[in-house]
Scaffold this active site. Structure first.
Site, PDB file in Angstrom:
ATOM      1  N   CYS A 135       0.856  -1.184   0.000  1.00 15.38           N
ATOM      2  CA  CYS A 135       0.000   0.000   0.000  1.00 15.38           C
ATOM      3  C   CYS A 135       0.893   1.235   0.000  1.00 15.38           C
ATOM      4  CB  CYS A 135      -0.904   0.014   1.219  1.00 15.38           C
ATOM      5  SG  CYS A 135      -2.040  -1.399   1.345  1.00 15.38           S
ATOM      6  N   ARG A 190      -4.781   1.851  -1.138  1.00 15.04           N
ATOM      7  CA  ARG A 190      -4.904   0.505  -0.578  1.00 15.04           C
ATOM      8  C   ARG A 190      -4.792  -0.604  -1.612  1.00 15.04           C
ATOM      9  NH1 ARG A 190     -10.163  -2.538   2.160  1.00 15.04           N
ATOM     10  NH2 ARG A 190      -8.957  -4.193   3.151  1.00 15.04           N
ATOM     11  N   SER A 196      -5.798  -4.335  -1.297  1.00 12.44           N
ATOM     12  CA  SER A 196      -6.566  -5.159  -0.368  1.00 12.44           C
ATOM     13  C   SER A 196      -6.006  -6.570  -0.307  1.00 12.44           C
ATOM     14  CB  SER A 196      -8.039  -5.207  -0.792  1.00 12.44           C
ATOM     15  OG  SER A 196      -8.569  -3.908  -0.878  1.00 12.44           O
ATOM     16  N   ILE A 197      -5.627  -7.003   0.902  1.00 12.13           N
ATOM     17  CA  ILE A 197      -5.111  -8.354   1.115  1.00 12.13           C
ATOM     18  C   ILE A 197      -5.880  -9.056   2.230  1.00 12.13           C
ATOM     19  CG2 ILE A 197      -3.086  -9.700   1.832  1.00 12.13           C
ATOM     20  CD1 ILE A 197      -1.341  -7.648   0.470  1.00 12.13           C
ATOM     21  N   ILE A 198      -6.119  -8.343   3.328  1.00 12.09           N
ATOM     22  CA  ILE A 198      -6.865  -8.888   4.454  1.00 12.09           C
ATOM     23  C   ILE A 198      -8.129  -8.061   4.655  1.00 12.09           C
ATOM     24  CG2 ILE A 198      -6.835  -9.322   6.945  1.00 12.09           C
ATOM     25  CD1 ILE A 198      -3.830  -9.762   6.716  1.00 12.09           C
ATOM     26  N   GLY A 209       1.672  -2.220   4.933  1.00 14.73           N
ATOM     27  CA  GLY A 209       2.394  -3.407   5.357  1.00 14.73           C
ATOM     28  C   GLY A 209       1.482  -4.531   5.775  1.00 14.73           C
ATOM     29  N   GLU A 210       2.022  -5.416   6.586  1.00 11.54           N
ATOM     30  CA  GLU A 210       1.262  -6.553   7.087  1.00 11.54           C
ATOM     31  C   GLU A 210       1.844  -6.977   8.428  1.00 11.54           C
ATOM     32  OE1 GLU A 210      -0.399 -10.915   5.547  1.00 11.54           O
ATOM     33  OE2 GLU A 210       0.852  -9.678   4.237  1.00 11.54           O
TER      34      GLU A 210
END
Length: 273
Positions: free
Chosen positions: A2, A49, A51-53, A76-77
């Site tokens: 992101c 953004r 979108s992953i989660i 990040g994550e």
């Protein structure tokens, strides 16, 4: 991946209602799924953004707390966010999304800056406290996610990329010392950049920005301590740690792929995945 962007004014209200969306548009390639800005009287946060989660709108950023006292924009994550979420739920907190973003935001409300040392992941985070008029900029332990900032007498600007930062009123003056280092090493060591005054938040640190100025605090340092253990135990420990790391990084609401070059590291990761 992101992208984040934003600004903070030390004293006077400022108007970057045009500059902030323009800055976010420069990092749209980092987050093509959704772009948003959140503007306060003397600060603003922007986000692009990927979108992953939690692919729903509830995971969009910038994100505010229910009382609108704090807001976050984050790239990040965080791999242990589910454990942190359960810990916060045990303390009575409720969540409206499944995103790791909300876990960080509410975790900061509970733990303050001590939250950062609990985060296992790669991240660049900006948290704005509207009541205190205070901005926190945080970078992960090893600087995997970029976070640039610039300070003048009136404001602080920040962004994931230099191009997004330069949409704010920053003089584009070449830092000749940084150029010399780049020509010598093929990269710029430390937290300098090609633009004079533009710096990176150092890995493992966070900046506290308020009307008193900027203070830098370290939340993580790599300390080398020799450990003597049997070879077999070392092999077993590495297998467990690597397996847990890969498992945590497979958490996603989208398909996950592996880049396999054929070397030892990517082969081991692909095999475990």
């Amino acid at each position: 991946m992101c992208g984040i962007s934003g600004y903070f004014s030390f004293k006077e209200a400022c108007d970057f209602e045009v500059a902030l969306p323009e800055s976010v548009s420069k990092i749209r390639h980092r987050g093509p799924d959704c772009q948003g800005v959140l503007i306060f009287k003397k600060a603003g946060l922007g986000h692009a953004r990927l979108s992953i989660i939690d692919l729903s709108e509830r995971g969009n950023q910038p994100m505010e707390t229910e009382n609108k006292g704090r807001a976050i924009t984050y790239n990040g994550e965080v791999y242990n966010y589910q454990n942190l979420r359960r810990l916060l739920q045990d303390k009575g907190l409720k969540f409206s999304s499944q995103s790791d973003t909300e876990v960080i935001l509410k975790g900061y409300e509970v733990f303050g800056a001590s939250l950062f040392e609990q985060l296992d992941g790669m991240f660049a985070i900006a948290i704005y406290d509207a009541k205190k008029h205070e901005l926190i900029l945080v970078r992960d332990r090893f600087g995997m996610k970029p976070l640039y900032y610039f300070k003048d007498n009136k404001n602080v600007y920040f962004a994931s990329e230099m191009g997004a930062l330069l949409d704010f009123p920053i003089d584009r003056i070449l830092d000749k010392d940084a150029l010399s280092l780049y020509l010598k090493y093929n990269y710029i060591p430390g937290n300098a950049s090609m633009i004079k005054g533009v710096r990176q938040v150092k890995p493992g640190t966070f900046l506290v920005i308020n009307e008193n100025g900027i203070s830098e605090k370290t939340y993580y340092e790599l300390k080398a301590k020799p450990i003597e253990i049997p070879y077999k135990q070392a092999v077993e420990n590495i297998a467990v740690l690597l397996g847990e790391s890969v498992k945590n990084r497979l958490i996603a609401d989208v398909p996950v792929a592996s880049f396999l070059s054929g070397g030892l590291d990517s082969s081991a990761i692909s095999m475990l995945a």
